[in-house]
Design an enzyme around this catalytic site. Structure first.
Site, PDB file in Angstrom:
ATOM      1  N   GLY A 197      12.211   5.566   6.964  1.00 16.06           N
ATOM      2  CA  GLY A 197      12.257   5.705   5.516  1.00 16.06           C
ATOM      3  C   GLY A 197      12.731   4.494   4.736  1.00 16.06           C
ATOM      4  N   ASP A 253      17.286   4.950   3.444  1.00 15.44           N
ATOM      5  CA  ASP A 253      16.567   5.325   2.223  1.00 15.44           C
ATOM      6  C   ASP A 253      17.387   6.299   1.389  1.00 15.44           C
ATOM      7  OD1 ASP A 253      16.308   7.368   4.092  1.00 15.44           O
ATOM      8  OD2 ASP A 253      14.166   7.691   3.766  1.00 15.44           O
ATOM      9  N   ASP A 298      21.729  12.159   2.397  1.00 21.00           N
ATOM     10  CA  ASP A 298      21.483  13.555   2.052  1.00 21.00           C
ATOM     11  C   ASP A 298      22.618  14.404   2.644  1.00 21.00           C
ATOM     12  OD1 ASP A 298      19.071  15.294   1.003  1.00 21.00           O
ATOM     13  OD2 ASP A 298      19.665  16.209   2.888  1.00 21.00           O
ATOM     14  N   LYS A 338      22.118  11.821  -2.615  1.00 14.42           N
ATOM     15  CA  LYS A 338      22.005  13.208  -3.088  1.00 14.42           C
ATOM     16  C   LYS A 338      23.311  13.902  -2.736  1.00 14.42           C
ATOM     17  CE  LYS A 338      17.382  14.740  -2.135  1.00 14.42           C
ATOM     18  NZ  LYS A 338      16.520  15.625  -1.332  1.00 14.42           N
ATOM     19  N   PHE A 353      13.242  17.323  -3.628  1.00 15.14           N
ATOM     20  CA  PHE A 353      12.622  16.577  -2.541  1.00 15.14           C
ATOM     21  C   PHE A 353      11.804  15.439  -3.137  1.00 15.14           C
ATOM     22  CE2 PHE A 353      10.170  15.438   1.128  1.00 15.14           C
ATOM     23  CZ  PHE A 353      11.080  15.641   2.158  1.00 15.14           C
ATOM     24  N   ASP A 380       8.808   9.943   2.700  1.00 12.36           N
ATOM     25  CA  ASP A 380       7.532  10.604   2.979  1.00 12.36           C
ATOM     26  C   ASP A 380       7.614  12.115   2.925  1.00 12.36           C
ATOM     27  OD1 ASP A 380       9.061  11.003   5.408  1.00 12.36           O
ATOM     28  OD2 ASP A 380       7.185  11.630   6.324  1.00 12.36           O
ATOM     29  N   ARG A 430       4.615   7.392   1.378  1.00 11.40           N
ATOM     30  CA  ARG A 430       5.575   6.301   1.589  1.00 11.40           C
ATOM     31  C   ARG A 430       5.178   5.067   0.785  1.00 11.40           C
ATOM     32  NH1 ARG A 430       8.930   7.432   6.112  1.00 11.40           N
ATOM     33  NH2 ARG A 430       7.918   8.597   7.776  1.00 11.40           N
TER      34      ARG A 430
END
Ligand code: XMP
Length: 194
Positions: free
Chosen positions: A46, A105, A108, A136, A157, A164, A170
């Protein structure tokens, strides 16, 4: 915008804002690592686009770099992750006594960066800092704060700029929110888009 994969994409961060945010991030990193040779470790897959832009901007700020990549993966069935993260491809550099910047990336649940940081710490680094394009915070399961954050995003999301959905999107140069009828993400099995 609806596309050929029947997904609805809503732009969240446009290209101009995205690059402005990353530029500010690079200014901070360049100031902090002035004069050092910085070891940048990107987490695949990512972070490939973020890492590529980051290192080019750091080059322009005269930060000398050594670059490598790591691949880790979390496994689960359906939409539930086991929470277990595994090493798929380790760093191929000797990081002993080196200042390292670990790049991902998105932060989370925190599992991936927590695992990767723990792993890198075993090299007895000079220092370890983490840098993420997105954070996030509302999704955190494992306590973890990144040292450098490009943008904080809500619990949606997101795809594009390296992120992706089943390998798609991506390549988008901006960040979008995706809404699909029903499917599972590839890098992120425990977080299925609605
Ligand atoms: P954890 O939960 O370990 O997850 O912090 C980090 C990885 O999960 C993926 N991820 C996403 N991928 N859109 C994506 O395309 C998202 O909104 C999203 N949230 C998490 C990502 O691969 C990241 O490295």
């Amino acid at each position: 915008m609806s596309d050929a994969h029947n997904a609805i994409l809503e732009p969240l961060i446009n290209e101009t804002d995205l690059h402005a945010g990353i530029s500010q991030l690079v200014d901070r990193i360049a100031d902090d690592f002035d004069g050092d040779e910085l070891y940048v470790i990107g987490l695949l897959r990512g972070s490939f686009m973020f890492t590529a832009d980051l290192v080019r901007l750091l080059y322009r700020r005269d930060v000398r770099l050594v670059i490598d990549f790591m691949t880790v993966a979390s496994y689960g069935s359906g939409t539930e992750s086991s929470g277990e993260v595994n090493m798929m491809r380790d760093v191929h550099l000797d990081l002993t006594d080196k200042p390292v910047l670990l790049v991902d990336d998105i932060l989370d649940t925190g599992r991936t960066l927590s695992f990767a940081s723990q792993h890198l710490s075993e090299f007895k680094l000079a220092s370890l800092k983490t840098c993420v394009f997105l954070d996030k915070p509302s999704r955190r399961v494992v306590p973890f704060e990144a040292d450098y954050v490009g943008f904080t995003v809500p619990d949606l999301f997101v795809v594009g700029y390296g992120l992706d959905f089943d390998g798609r999107y991506r390549e988008l140069p901006h960040l979008s929110v995706i809404q699909t009828p029903r499917s599972t993400g590839s890098d992120h099995p425990d977080h299925t888009p609605p």
